[in-house]
Write a protein that holds these residues in place. Structure first.
Motif, PDB file in Angstrom:
ATOM      1  N   THR A 203       0.812  -1.231   0.000  1.00  0.00           N
ATOM      2  CA  THR A 203       0.000   0.000   0.000  1.00  0.00           C
ATOM      3  C   THR A 203       0.837   1.269   0.000  1.00  0.00           C
ATOM      4  N   GLU A 204       2.142   1.137  -0.220  1.00  0.00           N
ATOM      5  CA  GLU A 204       3.064   2.260  -0.125  1.00  0.00           C
ATOM      6  C   GLU A 204       2.637   3.464  -0.962  1.00  0.00           C
ATOM      7  N   ASN A 205       2.261   3.251  -2.174  1.00  0.00           N
ATOM      8  CA  ASN A 205       1.880   4.358  -3.058  1.00  0.00           C
ATOM      9  C   ASN A 205       0.417   4.258  -3.447  1.00  0.00           C
ATOM     10  N   CYS A 206      -0.374   3.807  -2.518  1.00  0.00           N
ATOM     11  CA  CYS A 206      -1.791   3.556  -2.776  1.00  0.00           C
ATOM     12  C   CYS A 206      -2.488   4.784  -3.356  1.00  0.00           C
ATOM     13  N   CYS A 207      -3.079   4.603  -4.497  1.00  0.00           N
ATOM     14  CA  CYS A 207      -3.908   5.618  -5.159  1.00  0.00           C
ATOM     15  C   CYS A 207      -3.166   6.935  -5.393  1.00  0.00           C
TER      16      CYS A 207
ATOM     17  N   ARG B 201      -4.129   9.935  -3.321  1.00  0.00           N
ATOM     18  CA  ARG B 201      -5.549  10.343  -3.305  1.00  0.00           C
ATOM     19  C   ARG B 201      -6.346   9.341  -2.474  1.00  0.00           C
ATOM     20  N   SER B 202      -7.549   9.706  -2.137  1.00  0.00           N
ATOM     21  CA  SER B 202      -8.421   8.817  -1.387  1.00  0.00           C
ATOM     22  C   SER B 202      -8.694   7.559  -2.197  1.00  0.00           C
TER      23      SER B 202
END
Length: 123
Positions: free
Chosen positions: A103-107, A110-111
């Motif tokens: 999840t390091e650079n999740c989205c 952004r939400s």
């Protein structure tokens, strides 16, 4: 051989992190191992004796031993011996590191929640 710079060091550490993540994901990519791991996560830090894991999941001892070895090599489980029993527990530090990696650079910052889509009214 080029000098070791901080950029080179961090690049190499990312590769190792990817290798660890791939090993952990590979270990979990089998139904019985995933069941064992989820049971150990639920059991908490005290873990469970190998015999109890086998009983709860209905897995033969030799098969369970193979799966625990694979999870252990991926650093997902820890073991300790107490008397004649070996207790296994989830390695929560490794589990959290894997979740951080995924999840390091999740989205892109952004939400992650999907935007609300207005429903069409029936006429």
């Amino acid at each position: 051989m080029p000098p070791l710079t901080s950029a080179c060091y961090f690049y190499n550490s990312t590769i190792m992190e990817s290798k660890s993540a791939l090993e952990a994901l590979g270990a979990l990519a089998q139904d019985s191992r995933l069941q064992v791991y989820r049971l150990l996560v639920q059991a908490g830090p005290e873990g469970l004796a190998a015999s109890e894991i086998a009983e709860r999941l209905g897995v033969p001892a030799n098969t369970l031993s193979f799966h625990l070895k694979t999870l252990s090599h991926a650093d997902l489980v820890l073991s300790r011996q107490e008397g004649r029993f070996i207790y296994y527990s989830a390695n929560y530090e490794q589990m959290n590191a894997l979740l951080r990696f995924l999840t390091e650079n999740c989205c892109g910052g952004r939400s992650c929640m999907p935007a609300a889509v207005p429903r069409k009214r029936r006429v």
